[in-house]
Design a protein around this motif. Structure first.
Motif, PDB file in Angstrom:
ATOM      1  N   TYR A  70      48.035  19.428  23.786  1.00  0.00           N
ATOM      2  CA  TYR A  70      48.157  20.577  24.685  1.00  0.00           C
ATOM      3  C   TYR A  70      49.111  21.594  24.081  1.00  0.00           C
ATOM      4  O   TYR A  70      50.091  21.237  23.442  1.00  0.00           O
ATOM      5  CB  TYR A  70      48.643  20.141  26.070  1.00  0.00           C
ATOM      6  CG  TYR A  70      47.666  19.217  26.741  1.00  0.00           C
ATOM      7  CD1 TYR A  70      46.556  19.719  27.403  1.00  0.00           C
ATOM      8  CD2 TYR A  70      47.826  17.839  26.674  1.00  0.00           C
ATOM      9  CE1 TYR A  70      45.644  18.869  27.996  1.00  0.00           C
ATOM     10  CE2 TYR A  70      46.925  16.984  27.270  1.00  0.00           C
ATOM     11  CZ  TYR A  70      45.832  17.506  27.926  1.00  0.00           C
ATOM     12  OH  TYR A  70      44.930  16.658  28.501  1.00  0.00           O
ATOM     13  N   ASN A  90      48.032  27.479  26.443  1.00  0.00           N
ATOM     14  CA  ASN A  90      46.830  27.075  27.173  1.00  0.00           C
ATOM     15  C   ASN A  90      47.190  26.024  28.222  1.00  0.00           C
ATOM     16  O   ASN A  90      46.682  24.903  28.193  1.00  0.00           O
ATOM     17  CB  ASN A  90      45.768  26.544  26.208  1.00  0.00           C
ATOM     18  CG  ASN A  90      44.437  26.313  26.897  1.00  0.00           C
ATOM     19  OD1 ASN A  90      44.260  26.668  28.060  1.00  0.00           O
ATOM     20  ND2 ASN A  90      43.507  25.714  26.190  1.00  0.00           N
ATOM     21  N   LYS A 113      44.500  23.991  30.560  1.00  0.00           N
ATOM     22  CA  LYS A 113      43.916  22.717  30.113  1.00  0.00           C
ATOM     23  C   LYS A 113      44.796  21.546  30.567  1.00  0.00           C
ATOM     24  O   LYS A 113      44.302  20.514  31.006  1.00  0.00           O
ATOM     25  CB  LYS A 113      43.763  22.737  28.588  1.00  0.00           C
ATOM     26  CG  LYS A 113      43.070  21.542  28.018  1.00  0.00           C
ATOM     27  CD  LYS A 113      42.897  21.703  26.504  1.00  0.00           C
ATOM     28  CE  LYS A 113      42.345  20.437  25.887  1.00  0.00           C
ATOM     29  NZ  LYS A 113      42.278  20.503  24.432  1.00  0.00           N
ATOM     30  N   GLU A 153      44.395  21.012  34.314  1.00  0.00           N
ATOM     31  CA  GLU A 153      43.146  20.293  34.588  1.00  0.00           C
ATOM     32  C   GLU A 153      43.338  18.796  34.377  1.00  0.00           C
ATOM     33  O   GLU A 153      42.829  17.987  35.149  1.00  0.00           O
ATOM     34  CB  GLU A 153      42.000  20.814  33.712  1.00  0.00           C
ATOM     35  CG  GLU A 153      41.479  22.164  34.135  1.00  0.00           C
ATOM     36  CD  GLU A 153      40.956  22.185  35.566  1.00  0.00           C
ATOM     37  OE1 GLU A 153      40.295  21.213  35.993  1.00  0.00           O
ATOM     38  OE2 GLU A 153      41.217  23.175  36.273  1.00  0.00           O
ATOM     39  N   PHE A 154      44.091  18.441  33.342  1.00  0.00           N
ATOM     40  CA  PHE A 154      44.410  17.031  33.104  1.00  0.00           C
ATOM     41  C   PHE A 154      45.198  16.462  34.284  1.00  0.00           C
ATOM     42  O   PHE A 154      44.939  15.344  34.745  1.00  0.00           O
ATOM     43  CB  PHE A 154      45.197  16.871  31.795  1.00  0.00           C
ATOM     44  CG  PHE A 154      45.720  15.486  31.580  1.00  0.00           C
ATOM     45  CD1 PHE A 154      44.868  14.458  31.187  1.00  0.00           C
ATOM     46  CD2 PHE A 154      47.064  15.202  31.782  1.00  0.00           C
ATOM     47  CE1 PHE A 154      45.348  13.166  31.003  1.00  0.00           C
ATOM     48  CE2 PHE A 154      47.553  13.917  31.603  1.00  0.00           C
ATOM     49  CZ  PHE A 154      46.698  12.896  31.211  1.00  0.00           C
TER      50      PHE A 154
END
Length: 173
Positions: A78, A82, A85, A88-89
């Motif tokens: 990661y 960003n 992302k 979302e994890f």
């Protein structure tokens, strides 16, 4: 960003803000945990998942450092540019469990974090460049990493979940 005079003040603030934040979820039914509204960017479950994710990262950095592992901030795979992302994890990892379980896990992580803070010296907590994982170009001391990932979102996200509740319950009328 708020400045704390000692670790007791930081611990008190984390506990107070987390309890006010968690209290906002008390009357949200389980079947609405993933309900989205147009004006709030996170569902109740996503809101809690975000907090669980960041607390897990903070505590993970501490554990990796303790084990002699070179800590990679943010997290392996990661990037700071960003974060979506990563979020979302968090949602995938913690969003699969019931709200009551998310709340319990959050309470447990807050207690673990506060115990760790209490174990730190004032120097470890407030002086920059003491912990390798906290050493960045900004030269933040550990307390700032903790504040920005606990007190600040507990405060800001409390407002968001209150807005979510207001919008949802208004739609029932």
């Amino acid at each position: 960003m708020r400045v704390y005079t000692n670790k007791e003040e930081l611990i008190t603030e984390i506990k107070q803000r987390s309890q006010k934040y968690i209290a906002e979820f008390e009357k949200i039914p389980e079947d609405l945990r993933n309900r989205r509204t147009d004006e709030v960017d996170k569902t109740p479950s996503e809101n809690l998942s975000y907090q669980l994710g960041w607390l897990s990262l903070l505590l993970g950095w501490k554990e990796e450092e303790k084990a002699g592992i070179e800590v990679q901030t943010l997290a392996e795979g990661y990037k700071w540019n960003n974060l979506g992302k990563l979020y979302e994890f968090f949602y995938e990892t913690y969003g699969q469990i019931k709200l009551i379980e998310q709340i319990q896990q959050l309470n447990d992580k807050v207690e673990e974090l506060c115990s760790w803070i209490d174990s730190l010296s004032e120097e470890e907590l407030f002086k920059p460049e003491i912990r390798k994982w906290a050493t960045t170009k900004a030269r933040w001391p550990v307390y700032k990493w903790i504040h920005i990932n606990t007190v600040a979102p507990f405060t800001n996200f409390r407002t968001k979940i209150r807005k979510w509740k207001k919008l949802y319950y208004r739609s029932l009328l």
